[in-house]
Design a protein around this motif. Structure first.
Motif, PDB file in Angstrom:
ATOM      1  N   VAL A   1       0.744  -0.915   0.420  1.00 34.69           N
ATOM      2  CA  VAL A   1       0.092   0.143   0.543  1.00 34.69           C
ATOM      3  C   VAL A   1       0.811   1.474  -0.254  1.00 34.69           C
ATOM      4  CG1 VAL A   1      -0.285  -0.168   2.436  1.00 34.69           C
ATOM      5  CG2 VAL A   1      -1.987   0.866   0.815  1.00 34.69           C
ATOM      6  N   LEU A   2       1.797   1.019   0.160  1.00 36.42           N
ATOM      7  CA  LEU A   2       3.476   2.119   0.357  1.00 36.42           C
ATOM      8  C   LEU A   2       3.936   2.322  -1.153  1.00 36.42           C
ATOM      9  CD1 LEU A   2       4.384   2.318   4.250  1.00 36.42           C
ATOM     10  CD2 LEU A   2       2.246   3.523   3.146  1.00 36.42           C
ATOM     11  N   ILE A   3       4.277   0.971  -1.425  1.00 39.89           N
ATOM     12  CA  ILE A   3       5.124   1.069  -2.608  1.00 39.89           C
ATOM     13  C   ILE A   3       4.469   1.941  -3.999  1.00 39.89           C
ATOM     14  CG2 ILE A   3       6.601  -0.839  -4.237  1.00 39.89           C
ATOM     15  CD1 ILE A   3       7.121  -2.596  -2.324  1.00 39.89           C
ATOM     16  N   GLU A   4       2.689   1.026  -3.905  1.00 36.45           N
ATOM     17  CA  GLU A   4       1.998   2.178  -5.052  1.00 36.45           C
ATOM     18  C   GLU A   4       2.289   3.670  -4.706  1.00 36.45           C
ATOM     19  OE1 GLU A   4       0.610   0.205  -7.447  1.00 36.45           O
ATOM     20  OE2 GLU A   4       2.217  -2.051  -6.654  1.00 36.45           O
ATOM     21  N   PRO A   5       1.921   3.994  -3.909  1.00 34.15           N
ATOM     22  CA  PRO A   5       2.102   5.487  -4.198  1.00 34.15           C
ATOM     23  C   PRO A   5       3.523   6.099  -4.645  1.00 34.15           C
ATOM     24  CG  PRO A   5       1.963   5.255  -2.643  1.00 34.15           C
ATOM     25  CD  PRO A   5       1.599   3.834  -2.551  1.00 34.15           C
ATOM     26  N   VAL A   6       4.196   5.670  -3.934  1.00 33.75           N
ATOM     27  CA  VAL A   6       5.784   6.190  -4.474  1.00 33.75           C
ATOM     28  C   VAL A   6       5.885   5.322  -6.404  1.00 33.75           C
ATOM     29  CG1 VAL A   6       8.511   5.623  -4.366  1.00 33.75           C
ATOM     30  CG2 VAL A   6       6.542   5.338  -2.659  1.00 33.75           C
ATOM     31  N   LEU A   7       5.726   4.359  -6.963  1.00 28.59           N
ATOM     32  CA  LEU A   7       5.336   4.049  -8.141  1.00 28.59           C
ATOM     33  C   LEU A   7       5.068   4.982  -9.106  1.00 28.59           C
ATOM     34  CD1 LEU A   7       4.807   0.159  -7.805  1.00 28.59           C
ATOM     35  CD2 LEU A   7       7.271   1.228  -8.167  1.00 28.59           C
ATOM     36  N   ASP A   8       4.030   4.894  -8.386  1.00 25.21           N
ATOM     37  CA  ASP A   8       3.332   6.072  -9.409  1.00 25.21           C
ATOM     38  C   ASP A   8       3.611   7.548  -9.454  1.00 25.21           C
ATOM     39  OD1 ASP A   8       1.353   4.423  -9.406  1.00 25.21           O
ATOM     40  OD2 ASP A   8      -0.441   5.323  -8.187  1.00 25.21           O
ATOM     41  N   ALA A   9       4.260   7.854  -8.359  1.00 25.30           N
ATOM     42  CA  ALA A   9       5.125   8.951  -8.753  1.00 25.30           C
ATOM     43  C   ALA A   9       6.848   9.054  -9.083  1.00 25.30           C
ATOM     44  CB  ALA A   9       5.481   9.916  -6.753  1.00 25.30           C
ATOM     45  N   ILE A  10       7.629   7.878  -8.911  1.00 27.01           N
ATOM     46  CA  ILE A  10       9.241   7.966  -9.813  1.00 27.01           C
ATOM     47  C   ILE A  10       9.180   7.314 -10.725  1.00 27.01           C
ATOM     48  CG2 ILE A  10       9.397   8.194  -7.226  1.00 27.01           C
ATOM     49  CD1 ILE A  10      10.237   5.636  -7.090  1.00 27.01           C
ATOM     50  N   GLY A  11       7.409   7.025 -11.253  1.00 24.86           N
ATOM     51  CA  GLY A  11       7.452   6.567 -12.680  1.00 24.86           C
ATOM     52  C   GLY A  11       8.186   4.308 -12.525  1.00 24.86           C
ATOM     53  N   ARG A  12       7.127   3.539 -12.341  1.00 25.92           N
ATOM     54  CA  ARG A  12       6.470   2.879 -12.806  1.00 25.92           C
ATOM     55  C   ARG A  12       7.571   1.872 -13.765  1.00 25.92           C
ATOM     56  NH1 ARG A  12       2.280   0.499  -9.880  1.00 25.92           N
ATOM     57  NH2 ARG A  12       0.884   1.384  -9.195  1.00 25.92           N
ATOM     58  N   GLU A  13       7.492   2.629 -15.451  1.00 28.59           N
ATOM     59  CA  GLU A  13       8.423   2.329 -15.922  1.00 28.59           C
ATOM     60  C   GLU A  13      10.347   2.058 -15.798  1.00 28.59           C
ATOM     61  OE1 GLU A  13       8.703   6.866 -16.489  1.00 28.59           O
ATOM     62  OE2 GLU A  13       7.071   5.492 -16.155  1.00 28.59           O
TER      63      GLU A  13
END
Length: 219
Positions: free
Chosen positions: A118-130
């Motif tokens: 639940v904490l990793i998801e907003p980080v991935l959204d912000a810094i780029g899942r790609e």
């Protein structure tokens, strides 16, 4: 995957390595400890760096002697962090540049964190899942750092040999996990000092790290 002289994959820790979240954790932990009737400061926070949520909750309840439900303490911690991460994810110096270089080179990369999904998801959204081939969260393994399971899980899913992977970490707990998994490590200390060790390179910031330097670790 990768060339014969460089790493097969690059594995990144999250808190304190890619994102400047330790100050956010300090805010959340202080709020929760106040709710529990105790006090909190940098000394207490340092005891938890690189550890799991369960360890943090247990530690806080032991310090206060409060009769609170551990699940409620954990819920308050997670909700406080999710709220802050959704408001903005502060990157550590050099993180964006290194992630972009690794991606541009076509190098497989993984995010391996003790934080919950639940904490990793907003980080991935912000810094780029790609930037990441995959991610492993602390609530998706049986044993969290300093146990090697998180890094062994990531390398297995990448199809890479641990000895041919480089891990970037900021904490002794995370480094212990990566080194027990058999990975080459680069330490970028944040809150806690890190001593040099065989197979470990210690740098001042991610600005000192690029693919050439990572490849040289395997020469």
């Amino acid at each position: 995957m990768g060339d014969i002289t460089g790493p097969q994959a690059v594995l990144f820790d999250m808190d304190g390595l890619l994102i400047d979240s330790e100050r956010l954790w300090l805010e959340v932990e202080t709020e929760v400890m106040t709710w529990l009737g105790g006090s909190w400061g940098p000394e207490q926070q340092e005891a938890l760096v690189g550890g799991s949520l369960d360890v943090a909750v247990t530690y806080m309840l032991e310090l206060t002697g409060a009769a609170a439900d551990p699940a409620e303490v954990g819920r308050r911690m997670l909700e406080g962090m999710v709220e802050r991460l959704r408001a903005g994810v502060p990157m550590m110096p050099g993180a964006k540049e290194l992630l972009s270089e690794v991606r541009a080179a076509g190098m497989p990369a993984a995010l391996v964190s003790s934080s919950h999904r639940v904490l990793i998801e907003p980080v991935l959204d912000a810094i780029g899942r790609e930037h990441f081939t995959l991610s492993v969260a602390g609530d998706e393994v049986t044993r969290t750092k300093p146990h090697p399971e998180p890094y062994l899980t990531a390398t297995a899913r990448l199809g890479a040999a641990p000895a041919r992977c480089v891990v970037l970490e900021d904490s002794p707990n995370g480094l212990a996990a990566a080194e027990a998994a058999g990975c080459v490590t680069v330490a970028v200390p944040c809150l806690l000092p890190v001593a040099p060790a065989p197979g470990r390179t210690v740098v001042g910031s991610l600005h000192e790290v690029d693919l050439d330097r990572l490849a040289a670790l395997f020469a």
